[in-house]
Scaffold this motif. Structure first.
Motif, short mmCIF file in Angstrom:
data_model
loop_
_atom_site.label_atom_id
_atom_site.label_comp_id
_atom_site.label_asym_id
_atom_site.label_seq_id
_atom_site.Cartn_x
_atom_site.Cartn_y
_atom_site.Cartn_z
N GLU A 106 0.83 -1.21 0.00
CA GLU A 106 0.00 0.00 0.00
C GLU A 106 0.86 1.25 0.00
N ARG B 200 -5.82 5.45 -9.16
CA ARG B 200 -6.47 4.20 -9.54
C ARG B 200 -5.43 3.09 -9.62
N LEU B 201 -5.84 1.92 -9.19
CA LEU B 201 -5.00 0.73 -9.31
C LEU B 201 -5.02 0.24 -10.75
N ARG C 74 -9.99 6.31 1.13
CA ARG C 74 -8.94 5.39 0.71
C ARG C 74 -9.45 3.97 0.89
N ALA D 186 2.19 1.64 -3.47
CA ALA D 186 1.15 2.14 -4.37
C ALA D 186 0.97 3.65 -4.22
N LEU E 172 -6.09 -2.64 -0.90
CA LEU E 172 -5.80 -3.18 -2.23
C LEU E 172 -6.87 -4.14 -2.71
N TYR F 47 -8.23 3.76 -5.64
CA TYR F 47 -7.37 3.52 -4.49
C TYR F 47 -7.47 4.68 -3.50
N THR F 48 -7.41 5.93 -4.00
CA THR F 48 -7.64 7.11 -3.16
C THR F 48 -8.49 8.10 -3.94
#
Length: 78
Positions: A12, A37-38, A60, A15, A63, A44-45
């Protein structure tokens, strides 16, 4: 599948460091919703900005996609 904390926590942090926040700039200042964005597109946030200052909701996720944290900002203060 939920990752063990000893694996998830460093991932995390990585990331947060590697994934760029994206959003709108108005006259060189952040405005509106800014997100990370993942890979694959999952959020993601997410944070809200007004005239370059955090203002509004911030969220937030872990994962695995479950909510991790949420809070409110007013004029740059939590």
């Amino acid at each position: 599948m939920k990752l063990p904390v000893w694996i998830a926590a460093p991932l995390e942090l990585l990331a947060l460091a590697l994934l760029r926040e994206r959003g709108e700039l108005v006259q060189g200042q952040r405005q509106g919703s800014w997100v990370r964005r993942l890979p694959g597109g999952r959020l993601y946030t997410e944070s809200s900005w007004e005239r370059g200052v955090r203002h509004g909701r911030e969220r937030r996720w872990y994962l695995d996609g479950t909510p991790r944290w949420h809070g409110e900002w007013r004029d740059g203060r939590k």
